[in-house]
Design an enzyme around this catalytic site. Structure first.
Site, PDB file in Angstrom:
ATOM      1  N   CYS A 119       0.817  -1.220   0.000  1.00 11.70           N
ATOM      2  CA  CYS A 119       0.000   0.000   0.000  1.00 11.70           C
ATOM      3  C   CYS A 119       0.849   1.267   0.000  1.00 11.70           C
ATOM      4  O   CYS A 119       0.344   2.351  -0.299  1.00 11.70           O
ATOM      5  CB  CYS A 119      -0.935   0.010   1.199  1.00 11.70           C
ATOM      6  SG  CYS A 119      -1.909  -1.471   1.314  1.00 11.70           S
ATOM      7  N   HIS A 259      -3.777   6.826   2.880  1.00 11.45           N
ATOM      8  CA  HIS A 259      -4.140   5.542   2.280  1.00 11.45           C
ATOM      9  C   HIS A 259      -5.523   5.137   2.805  1.00 11.45           C
ATOM     10  O   HIS A 259      -5.821   5.301   3.990  1.00 11.45           O
ATOM     11  CB  HIS A 259      -3.095   4.484   2.649  1.00 11.45           C
ATOM     12  CG  HIS A 259      -3.531   3.101   2.309  1.00 11.45           C
ATOM     13  ND1 HIS A 259      -4.026   2.763   1.067  1.00 11.45           N
ATOM     14  CD2 HIS A 259      -3.576   1.958   3.060  1.00 11.45           C
ATOM     15  CE1 HIS A 259      -4.345   1.476   1.065  1.00 11.45           C
ATOM     16  NE2 HIS A 259      -4.088   0.970   2.257  1.00 11.45           N
ATOM     17  N   ASN A 289     -10.448  -0.393  -0.505  1.00 13.53           N
ATOM     18  CA  ASN A 289      -8.991  -0.332  -0.334  1.00 13.53           C
ATOM     19  C   ASN A 289      -8.331  -0.822  -1.627  1.00 13.53           C
ATOM     20  O   ASN A 289      -8.396  -2.011  -1.950  1.00 13.53           O
ATOM     21  CB  ASN A 289      -8.591  -1.216   0.860  1.00 13.53           C
ATOM     22  CG  ASN A 289      -7.090  -1.222   1.103  1.00 13.53           C
ATOM     23  OD1 ASN A 289      -6.307  -0.757   0.283  1.00 13.53           O
ATOM     24  ND2 ASN A 289      -6.683  -1.766   2.230  1.00 13.53           N
TER      25      ASN A 289
HETATM   26  O1  UT7 Z   1      -4.195  -1.613   3.347  1.00 15.32           O
HETATM   27  C1  UT7 Z   1      -3.183  -2.220   4.085  1.00 15.32           C
HETATM   28  C2  UT7 Z   1      -3.280  -1.945   5.521  1.00 15.32           C
HETATM   29  N1  UT7 Z   1      -4.496  -2.528   6.034  1.00 15.32           N
HETATM   30  C3  UT7 Z   1      -4.905  -2.170   7.218  1.00 15.32           C
HETATM   31  O2  UT7 Z   1      -4.287  -1.370   7.872  1.00 15.32           O
HETATM   32  C4  UT7 Z   1      -6.129  -2.861   7.742  1.00 15.32           C
HETATM   33  C5  UT7 Z   1      -6.225  -2.680   9.211  1.00 15.32           C
HETATM   34  N2  UT7 Z   1      -7.284  -3.478   9.810  1.00 15.32           N
HETATM   35  C6  UT7 Z   1      -8.605  -3.194   9.671  1.00 15.32           C
HETATM   36  O3  UT7 Z   1      -8.984  -2.280   8.971  1.00 15.32           O
HETATM   37  C7  UT7 Z   1      -9.581  -4.017  10.496  1.00 15.32           C
HETATM   38  O4  UT7 Z   1      -8.846  -4.861  11.343  1.00 15.32           O
HETATM   39  C8  UT7 Z   1     -10.563  -4.866   9.646  1.00 15.32           C
HETATM   40  C9  UT7 Z   1     -11.584  -3.970   8.965  1.00 15.32           C
HETATM   41  C10 UT7 Z   1      -9.834  -5.687   8.625  1.00 15.32           C
HETATM   42  C11 UT7 Z   1     -11.350  -5.813  10.554  1.00 15.32           C
HETATM   43  O5  UT7 Z   1     -12.006  -5.065  11.569  1.00 15.32           O
HETATM   44  P1  UT7 Z   1     -11.841  -5.483  13.105  1.00 15.32           P
HETATM   45  O6  UT7 Z   1     -12.648  -4.545  13.881  1.00 15.32           O
HETATM   46  O7  UT7 Z   1     -10.381  -5.544  13.411  1.00 15.32           O
HETATM   47  O8  UT7 Z   1     -12.506  -6.901  13.119  1.00 15.32           O
HETATM   48  P2  UT7 Z   1     -11.869  -8.293  13.581  1.00 15.32           P
HETATM   49  O9  UT7 Z   1     -10.962  -8.829  12.506  1.00 15.32           O
HETATM   50  O10 UT7 Z   1     -11.288  -8.167  14.967  1.00 15.32           O
HETATM   51  O11 UT7 Z   1     -13.141  -9.184  13.659  1.00 15.32           O
HETATM   52  C12 UT7 Z   1     -14.176  -8.940  14.604  1.00 15.32           C
HETATM   53  C13 UT7 Z   1     -15.262  -9.977  14.411  1.00 15.32           C
HETATM   54  C14 UT7 Z   1     -14.735 -11.404  14.366  1.00 15.32           C
HETATM   55  O12 UT7 Z   1     -15.695 -12.232  14.974  1.00 15.32           O
HETATM   56  P3  UT7 Z   1     -15.446 -12.809  16.460  1.00 15.32           P
HETATM   57  O13 UT7 Z   1     -14.158 -13.573  16.373  1.00 15.32           O
HETATM   58  O14 UT7 Z   1     -15.342 -11.591  17.340  1.00 15.32           O
HETATM   59  O15 UT7 Z   1     -16.663 -13.634  16.702  1.00 15.32           O
HETATM   60  C15 UT7 Z   1     -14.674 -11.710  12.898  1.00 15.32           C
HETATM   61  O16 UT7 Z   1     -14.802 -13.083  12.622  1.00 15.32           O
HETATM   62  O17 UT7 Z   1     -15.907  -9.757  13.168  1.00 15.32           O
HETATM   63  C16 UT7 Z   1     -15.886 -10.945  12.390  1.00 15.32           C
HETATM   64  N3  UT7 Z   1     -15.775 -10.585  10.993  1.00 15.32           N
HETATM   65  C17 UT7 Z   1     -16.837 -10.336  10.212  1.00 15.32           C
HETATM   66  N4  UT7 Z   1     -18.162 -10.324  10.470  1.00 15.32           N
HETATM   67  C18 UT7 Z   1     -18.986 -10.008   9.458  1.00 15.32           C
HETATM   68  C19 UT7 Z   1     -14.649 -10.442  10.253  1.00 15.32           C
HETATM   69  N5  UT7 Z   1     -14.976 -10.086   8.997  1.00 15.32           N
HETATM   70  C20 UT7 Z   1     -16.325 -10.010   8.959  1.00 15.32           C
HETATM   71  C21 UT7 Z   1     -17.227  -9.694   7.935  1.00 15.32           C
HETATM   72  N6  UT7 Z   1     -18.556  -9.699   8.234  1.00 15.32           N
HETATM   73  N7  UT7 Z   1     -16.833  -9.374   6.683  1.00 15.32           N
END
Ligand code: UT7
Length: 332
Positions: A119, A259, A289
């Site tokens: 990125c 970004h 993204n």
């Molecule tokens: O571009 C390069 C750099 N990228 C970044 O910097 C990305 C940085 N990270 C993020 O933007 C976030 O971490 C994400 C948007 C990718 C994810 O958000 P989050 O708040 O960190 O969610 P998480 O991965 O901690 O997941 C929370 C919950 C999980 O369920 P449990 O384990 O709490 O039951 C996931 O399984 O949300 C669940 N989950 C979803 N639920 C519905 C993960 N993806 C989804 C989804 N729909 N698409």
């Protein structure tokens, strides 16, 4: 005119971008994986993204963005000395997408190659080109950030497939006296955190074999929460470093182009830099993204809007896989 020993820098003289026609909405994703529009919007700020046609590769998207930037700069491709393409989704491993693009553009005088910094690729490429132009090795260059992430996305993995989109942005860079154009740059990496965002297959570690394909190694893997921890801090550090280099502060900044990984990261960076929301260029809701393409696309949209005026101070800040992060500060 510059004196013989006067130090030179580089300025952006043309800006262009291209996004594919096909829109994929969150409701379409609801039919593909276990997710909801509400989760995606709340957690990321994304409502829709663009997806390239099956026959479109990185050089095709890059070509459209490059043509727009060259037109904006009123420059014939034959005048280019250098083309640098930042991408992690090249047309193929060999030849470089830069060379393929050179041929498409008919930029017969230019050297061409690719930069891989995820990125942060566009920021890394622009930083390098600024040095080459400043030293005088290169007079007129084209820097392209392009990704076709849809082709390395695992459409069965809800943690990643809701995030990514395709697109390209490009700038023309030309020599100028120091103190004009690009005023500060910053790049840093931390390879020890590479497994937070990586694509294991298709290279020399895990070549394309039936077994590796069965393990879905051809698709990007991401530990989003791990990345999130570093994103805001790294982007703020990068932005502040470029401002210090230029002897300026956030009070001097007209626009921040971050970004576009997550609206919550963008908001965190904005708050820590004490900028107003109307100073921040945001298109993640419509574009998703697009990795290295996100900053030049946002710059292209800002330029097209007419809001970017001559003399405005713009800070562009990236963060991504590698890990890599960086920033470029310039005056329009
Ligand atoms: O571009 C390069 C750099 N990228 C970044 O910097 C990305 C940085 N990270 C993020 O933007 C976030 O971490 C994400 C948007 C990718 C994810 O958000 P989050 O708040 O960190 O969610 P998480 O991965 O901690 O997941 C929370 C919950 C999980 O369920 P449990 O384990 O709490 O039951 C996931 O399984 O949300 C669940 N989950 C979803 N639920 C519905 C993960 N993806 C989804 C989804 N729909 N698409």
């Amino acid at each position: 005119m510059s004196g013989k020993n006067e130090k030179m820098s580089a300025k952006i003289t043309g800006i262009g971008y291209y996004i594919p026609e096909r829109i994929m909405t969150n409701s379409e994703l609801e039919t593909m994986v276990d997710t909801t529009d509400e989760w995606i919007v709340t957690r990321t700020g994304i409502r829709e993204r663009r997806i390239a046609a099956p026959d479109q590769a990185a050089s095709d998207l890059g070509f459209e963005a490059a043509k727009a930037a060259l037109k904006n700069a009123d420059l014939d491709p034959k005048e280019l000395d250098l083309i640098v393409v930042a991408t992690v989704t090249p047309d193929m491993a060999l030849p470089a997408t830069g060379c393929i693009l050179q041929d498409k553009l008919g930029a017969t005088k230019a050297a061409a190659f690719d930069v891989s910094a995820a990125c942060s690729g566009f920021i890394y490429a622009l930083t390098m080109v600024q040095s080459m132009v400043g030293i005088g090795h290169v007079k007129k260059a084209l820097v392209v950030g392009v990704e076709v992430l849809s082709k390395i996305t695992d459409w069965e993995d809800r943690k990643t497939c809701i995030l990514f989109g395709d697109g390209a942005g490009a700038v023309v860079v030309e020599r100028c006296p120091q103190g004009e154009g690009i005023l500060g740059t910053f790049m840093q990496s931390d390879g020890s955190l590479g497994e937070l965002l990586y694509l294991p297959g298709g290279g020399s570690r895990n070549p394309i074999t039936k077994e590796n394909l069965e393990q879905r190694l051809q698709y990007v893997k991401m530990k989003g929460d791990g990345l999130f921890k570093y994103a805001v801090r790294s982007m703020v550090d990068a932005a502040k470093s470029t401002l210090v280099e230029a002897g300026l502060t956030t009070k001097d900044v007209d626009f921040l182009i971050p970004h576009q990984a997550n609206i919550r990261i963008i908001e965190g960076v904005r708050k820590r830099l004490k900028l107003d929301m109307d100073q921040v260029v945001v298109n993640i809701d419509r574009i998703g993204n697009t990795s290295t393409a996100s900053i030049p696309i946002a710059l292209g949209e800002l330029n097209e809007s007419g809001n970017l005026k001559k003399g405005d101070l713009v800070i562009m800040v990236a963060f991504g896989g590698g890990l890599t992060w960086g920033s470029v500060l310039f005056r329009r």
